[in-house]
Design a protein around this motif. Structure first.
Motif, PDB file in Angstrom:
ATOM      1  N   ASP A  40       1.466   5.132   0.986  1.00  0.00           N
ATOM      2  CA  ASP A  40       1.772   6.466   1.494  1.00  0.00           C
ATOM      3  C   ASP A  40       0.546   7.027   2.212  1.00  0.00           C
ATOM      4  O   ASP A  40      -0.530   6.423   2.220  1.00  0.00           O
ATOM      5  N   GLU A  41       0.709   8.191   2.807  1.00  0.00           N
ATOM      6  CA  GLU A  41      -0.369   8.734   3.636  1.00  0.00           C
ATOM      7  C   GLU A  41      -1.578   9.148   2.806  1.00  0.00           C
ATOM      8  O   GLU A  41      -2.700   9.146   3.308  1.00  0.00           O
ATOM      9  N   TYR A  42      -1.394   9.478   1.536  1.00  0.00           N
ATOM     10  CA  TYR A  42      -2.522   9.851   0.687  1.00  0.00           C
ATOM     11  C   TYR A  42      -3.409   8.645   0.399  1.00  0.00           C
ATOM     12  O   TYR A  42      -4.633   8.772   0.370  1.00  0.00           O
ATOM     13  N   GLN A  43      -2.812   7.500   0.188  1.00  0.00           N
ATOM     14  CA  GLN A  43      -3.599   6.285  -0.038  1.00  0.00           C
ATOM     15  C   GLN A  43      -4.372   5.891   1.217  1.00  0.00           C
ATOM     16  O   GLN A  43      -5.548   5.526   1.137  1.00  0.00           O
ATOM     17  N   THR A  44      -3.721   5.958   2.363  1.00  0.00           N
ATOM     18  CA  THR A  44      -4.424   5.602   3.608  1.00  0.00           C
ATOM     19  C   THR A  44      -5.541   6.601   3.901  1.00  0.00           C
ATOM     20  O   THR A  44      -6.594   6.218   4.401  1.00  0.00           O
ATOM     21  N   GLU A  45      -5.328   7.862   3.577  1.00  0.00           N
ATOM     22  CA  GLU A  45      -6.379   8.857   3.768  1.00  0.00           C
ATOM     23  C   GLU A  45      -7.554   8.578   2.832  1.00  0.00           C
ATOM     24  O   GLU A  45      -8.717   8.711   3.229  1.00  0.00           O
ATOM     25  N   GLU A  46      -7.268   8.178   1.602  1.00  0.00           N
ATOM     26  CA  GLU A  46      -8.318   7.816   0.650  1.00  0.00           C
ATOM     27  C   GLU A  46      -9.099   6.602   1.152  1.00  0.00           C
ATOM     28  O   GLU A  46     -10.326   6.553   1.043  1.00  0.00           O
TER      29      GLU A  46
END
Length: 112
Positions: A40-46
């Motif tokens: 998800d986008e939170y993992q890619t942002e991390e």
């Protein structure tokens, strides 16, 4: 009374064995394949934040990459991030670089 042996001719039916072994190895290899993980986008942002941190402070990173059903780990320093081609350039050994696509990254860990 001498034994009449056929010599090498008797082994001809077994000539398919290497191909059979190769097919069996390929079958077991196909069973070990994994589906590509959905991030998800939170993992890619991390992942982005960890990569930026590692580049800024020159830390090594351990990046897990999905390729053709298997996950491979690479450890090294990030040389460059190329936003146009969506790739990372990772120096795994001195003078040896690995190009990694953003879409194939499954995990990023900063190594101190």
């Amino acid at each position: 009374m001498a034994i009449r042996d056929r010599g090498k001719i008797k082994w001809n039916p077994a000539s398919f064995m290497p191909e059979g072994f190769a097919m069996t190895r390929e079958m077991y290899k196909d069973q070990m394949r994994q589906a590509k993980p959905i991030l998800d986008e939170y993992q890619t942002e991390e992942f982005d934040l960890r990569i930026k941190y590692a580049m800024e402070y020159r830390h090594a990173v351990k990046i897990s990459v999905w390729c053709d059903g298997f996950i491979t780990d690479y450890t090294g320093g990030i040389q460059r991030v190329e936003p146009i081609t969506h790739e990372l350039r990772l120096e795994v050994n001195p003078g040896e670089y690995e190009r990694i696509a953003f879409d194939d990254v499954t995990a990023v860990k900063v190594v101190d």
